[in-house]
Motif scaffolding. Structure first.
Motif, PDB file in Angstrom:
ATOM      1  N   THR A 122       0.848  -1.193   0.000  1.00  0.00           N
ATOM      2  CA  THR A 122       0.000   0.000   0.000  1.00  0.00           C
ATOM      3  C   THR A 122       0.883   1.243   0.000  1.00  0.00           C
ATOM      4  O   THR A 122       1.817   1.366   0.792  1.00  0.00           O
ATOM      5  CB  THR A 122      -0.902   0.023   1.244  1.00  0.00           C
ATOM      6  OG1 THR A 122      -1.681  -1.172   1.286  1.00  0.00           O
ATOM      7  CG2 THR A 122      -1.835   1.234   1.208  1.00  0.00           C
ATOM      8  N   ARG A 123       0.597   2.169  -0.907  1.00  0.00           N
ATOM      9  CA  ARG A 123       1.342   3.416  -0.968  1.00  0.00           C
ATOM     10  C   ARG A 123       0.650   4.468  -0.111  1.00  0.00           C
ATOM     11  O   ARG A 123      -0.577   4.543  -0.076  1.00  0.00           O
ATOM     12  CB  ARG A 123       1.447   3.927  -2.409  1.00  0.00           C
ATOM     13  CG  ARG A 123       2.114   2.978  -3.375  1.00  0.00           C
ATOM     14  CD  ARG A 123       2.347   3.651  -4.720  1.00  0.00           C
ATOM     15  NE  ARG A 123       1.129   4.177  -5.302  1.00  0.00           N
ATOM     16  CZ  ARG A 123       1.079   4.909  -6.419  1.00  0.00           C
ATOM     17  NH1 ARG A 123       2.191   5.204  -7.062  1.00  0.00           N
ATOM     18  NH2 ARG A 123      -0.067   5.348  -6.895  1.00  0.00           N
ATOM     19  N   PHE A 124       1.460   5.310   0.522  1.00  0.00           N
ATOM     20  CA  PHE A 124       0.908   6.367   1.364  1.00  0.00           C
ATOM     21  C   PHE A 124       1.346   7.737   0.831  1.00  0.00           C
ATOM     22  O   PHE A 124       2.529   7.975   0.610  1.00  0.00           O
ATOM     23  CB  PHE A 124       1.345   6.193   2.811  1.00  0.00           C
ATOM     24  CG  PHE A 124       0.715   5.000   3.474  1.00  0.00           C
ATOM     25  CD1 PHE A 124      -0.543   5.093   4.044  1.00  0.00           C
ATOM     26  CD2 PHE A 124       1.368   3.771   3.471  1.00  0.00           C
ATOM     27  CE1 PHE A 124      -1.135   3.983   4.626  1.00  0.00           C
ATOM     28  CE2 PHE A 124       0.776   2.658   4.057  1.00  0.00           C
ATOM     29  CZ  PHE A 124      -0.480   2.767   4.635  1.00  0.00           C
ATOM     30  N   ALA A 144       1.366  11.816   1.445  1.00  0.00           N
ATOM     31  CA  ALA A 144       1.229  12.918   2.392  1.00  0.00           C
ATOM     32  C   ALA A 144       0.778  14.148   1.606  1.00  0.00           C
ATOM     33  O   ALA A 144       1.508  14.658   0.761  1.00  0.00           O
ATOM     34  CB  ALA A 144       2.555  13.188   3.088  1.00  0.00           C
ATOM     35  N   THR A 190       8.943  10.693   7.969  1.00  0.00           N
ATOM     36  CA  THR A 190       7.832   9.756   8.031  1.00  0.00           C
ATOM     37  C   THR A 190       8.012   8.633   7.017  1.00  0.00           C
ATOM     38  O   THR A 190       8.955   8.634   6.227  1.00  0.00           O
ATOM     39  CB  THR A 190       6.489  10.460   7.747  1.00  0.00           C
ATOM     40  OG1 THR A 190       6.417  10.769   6.334  1.00  0.00           O
ATOM     41  CG2 THR A 190       6.368  11.749   8.549  1.00  0.00           C
ATOM     42  N   ALA A 232       5.869   8.051   4.634  1.00  0.00           N
ATOM     43  CA  ALA A 232       5.108   8.360   3.422  1.00  0.00           C
ATOM     44  C   ALA A 232       5.960   8.050   2.199  1.00  0.00           C
ATOM     45  O   ALA A 232       7.158   8.344   2.167  1.00  0.00           O
ATOM     46  CB  ALA A 232       4.699   9.827   3.425  1.00  0.00           C
ATOM     47  N   ASP A 233       5.340   7.449   1.185  1.00  0.00           N
ATOM     48  CA  ASP A 233       6.048   7.110  -0.050  1.00  0.00           C
ATOM     49  C   ASP A 233       6.072   8.277  -1.030  1.00  0.00           C
ATOM     50  O   ASP A 233       6.995   8.414  -1.834  1.00  0.00           O
ATOM     51  CB  ASP A 233       5.366   5.912  -0.735  1.00  0.00           C
ATOM     52  CG  ASP A 233       5.253   4.720   0.188  1.00  0.00           C
ATOM     53  OD1 ASP A 233       6.296   4.079   0.436  1.00  0.00           O
ATOM     54  OD2 ASP A 233       4.136   4.426   0.662  1.00  0.00           O
ATOM     55  N   CYS A 283      -8.908   4.205   7.257  1.00  0.00           N
ATOM     56  CA  CYS A 283      -7.931   3.906   6.207  1.00  0.00           C
ATOM     57  C   CYS A 283      -7.732   2.399   6.054  1.00  0.00           C
ATOM     58  O   CYS A 283      -7.593   1.894   4.936  1.00  0.00           O
ATOM     59  CB  CYS A 283      -6.605   4.593   6.512  1.00  0.00           C
ATOM     60  SG  CYS A 283      -6.673   6.395   6.383  1.00  0.00           S
ATOM     61  N   THR A 306      -3.752   2.793  -2.534  1.00  0.00           N
ATOM     62  CA  THR A 306      -3.078   4.045  -2.173  1.00  0.00           C
ATOM     63  C   THR A 306      -3.945   4.792  -1.160  1.00  0.00           C
ATOM     64  O   THR A 306      -5.155   4.891  -1.342  1.00  0.00           O
ATOM     65  CB  THR A 306      -2.867   4.935  -3.406  1.00  0.00           C
ATOM     66  OG1 THR A 306      -2.087   4.219  -4.384  1.00  0.00           O
ATOM     67  CG2 THR A 306      -2.141   6.217  -3.036  1.00  0.00           C
ATOM     68  N   ILE A 307      -3.307   5.286  -0.109  1.00  0.00           N
ATOM     69  CA  ILE A 307      -4.013   6.065   0.906  1.00  0.00           C
ATOM     70  C   ILE A 307      -3.393   7.451   0.963  1.00  0.00           C
ATOM     71  O   ILE A 307      -2.172   7.597   1.108  1.00  0.00           O
ATOM     72  CB  ILE A 307      -3.919   5.399   2.292  1.00  0.00           C
ATOM     73  CG1 ILE A 307      -4.579   4.020   2.294  1.00  0.00           C
ATOM     74  CG2 ILE A 307      -4.571   6.310   3.354  1.00  0.00           C
ATOM     75  CD1 ILE A 307      -6.076   4.030   2.063  1.00  0.00           C
ATOM     76  N   GLU A 308      -4.243   8.455   0.840  1.00  0.00           N
ATOM     77  CA  GLU A 308      -3.795   9.845   0.959  1.00  0.00           C
ATOM     78  C   GLU A 308      -4.346  10.427   2.247  1.00  0.00           C
ATOM     79  O   GLU A 308      -5.508  10.268   2.565  1.00  0.00           O
ATOM     80  CB  GLU A 308      -4.305  10.653  -0.244  1.00  0.00           C
ATOM     81  CG  GLU A 308      -3.975  12.128  -0.170  1.00  0.00           C
ATOM     82  CD  GLU A 308      -4.646  12.908  -1.282  1.00  0.00           C
ATOM     83  OE1 GLU A 308      -5.374  13.877  -0.979  1.00  0.00           O
ATOM     84  OE2 GLU A 308      -4.478  12.527  -2.468  1.00  0.00           O
ATOM     85  N   LYS A 309      -3.484  11.103   2.991  1.00  0.00           N
ATOM     86  CA  LYS A 309      -3.926  11.688   4.268  1.00  0.00           C
ATOM     87  C   LYS A 309      -3.314  13.059   4.420  1.00  0.00           C
ATOM     88  O   LYS A 309      -2.142  13.255   4.099  1.00  0.00           O
ATOM     89  CB  LYS A 309      -3.504  10.788   5.433  1.00  0.00           C
ATOM     90  CG  LYS A 309      -4.031  11.227   6.771  1.00  0.00           C
ATOM     91  CD  LYS A 309      -5.532  11.134   6.861  1.00  0.00           C
ATOM     92  CE  LYS A 309      -6.020  11.575   8.243  1.00  0.00           C
ATOM     93  NZ  LYS A 309      -7.482  11.661   8.323  1.00  0.00           N
TER      94      LYS A 309
END
Length: 214
Positions: free
Chosen positions: A4-6, A8, A31, A33-34, A201, A211-214
Motif C-alpha cells: 500500500t502506498r501512502f 502525504a 515519516t 510516506a512514499d 484507512c 493508495t491512501i492519501e492523508k
C-alpha cells in the motif's frame, strides 16, 4: 499482496508561506510516506475583480520555491505527486518533467485543455480524482484517459470537504470502482486526524484501495 502506498497531502496549508511549507516537507521526510503531494497554483483563472482572485494570489509560491521543495522530496528517496490547479501550472510541470505522478483534480476532470496537454506529454502515471461523480460520467473520462498510450492510470476517491463526517464516506464505492474499471483505486481521507481515522484507512485498504492519501 501489493504494498500500500501512502501519500502525504500538503494542499494549501502553507497559505503562501514558503518557509512554513519547507518546514512541513522536511518533517515529512522523517515519516514513512512514499509520496508527497503538492497542489501547484501559478495563474488564478478568475477575473481580477472576482472575490476568489485575491485569495488565490495569497496561496501562490514562486517556481523557485516549488523546485526546491520537489528536490528535497526526491533527494530523500520519495516521489513527487503534483496536482496542477490551473492550466499554466499543468503546462509548466509537464514541460519540465517535474512530477513522478500527476493528479487531475475533480474540478478539472472534464476540461478538454487539461486532457489535451496531458495527452501530448509523456506522463507515466496519472491519477483521476473522481470524487462524487456519477458512474456514467466516470465511464466517459476513464475511457478518454485509458486511450492515452503508456499511461499508468488510477482513480482517487474521497470527499473534498474537511473534516468529512465518517458516517457519510460511502467507502463501498471503492470496491465498485475497482471492479468496474479494473484499475488501481486510492482513497483520500479527509476525516479529522484522530484514532478513528486509522481504522477508516484500514477499511479502505480492505475494500481494495492500494493508495491512501492523508
Amino acid at each position: 499482496m501489493p504494498k500500500t502506498r501512502f501519500i502525504a497531502e500538503t494542499a494549501f496549508s502553507h497559505e503562501g508561506n514558503a518557509g512554513y511549507m519547507s518546514e512541513q516537507v522536511h518533517q515529512l521526510m522523517e515519516t514513512e510516506a512514499d509520496i508527497v503531494k503538492f497542489q501547484v497554483l501559478l495563474e488564478p483563472e478568475y477575473m481580477p475583480n472576482h472575490p476568489m482572485a485575491s485569495k488565490c494570489y495569497g496561496l501562490m509560491l514562486p517556481k523557485s520555491d516549488w523546485l526546491e521543495l520537489f528536490n528535497t522530496v526526491r533527494s530523500n528517496g520519495k516521489k513527487v505527486l503534483i496536482l496542477p490547479v490551473d492550466l499554466e501550472a499543468l503546462k509548466w510541470v509537464l514541460s519540465e518533467h517535474l512530477a513522478d505522478v500527476i493528479e487531475v483534480h475533480s474540478v478539472n476532470l472534464f476540461r478538454k485543455d487539461f486532457f489535451e496537454i496531458i495527452q501530448a506529454h509523456a506522463t507515466t502515471e496519472v491519477i483521476l480524482s473522481v470524487s462524487g461523480y456519477e458512474l456514467e460520467s466516470i465511464d466517459f473520462i476513464v475511457g478518454q484517459y485509458k486511450a492515452i498510450e503508456d499511461v499508468n492510470l488510477s482513480l482517487m476517491f474521497g470527499f473534498q470537504s474537511f473534516p468529512t463526517d465518517p458516517r457519510k464516506l460511502g467507502l463501498n464505492r471503492l470496491r465498485i470502482l475497482k471492479e468496474r474499471y479494473r484499475i488501481d483505486v486510492g482513497y483520500a481521507d479527509h476525516t479529522a486526524w484522530d484514532e478513528d481515522s486509522l481504522g477508516i484507512c484500514a477499511a479502505a485498504i480492505a475494500l481494495g484501495a492500494n493508495t491512501i492519501e492523508k
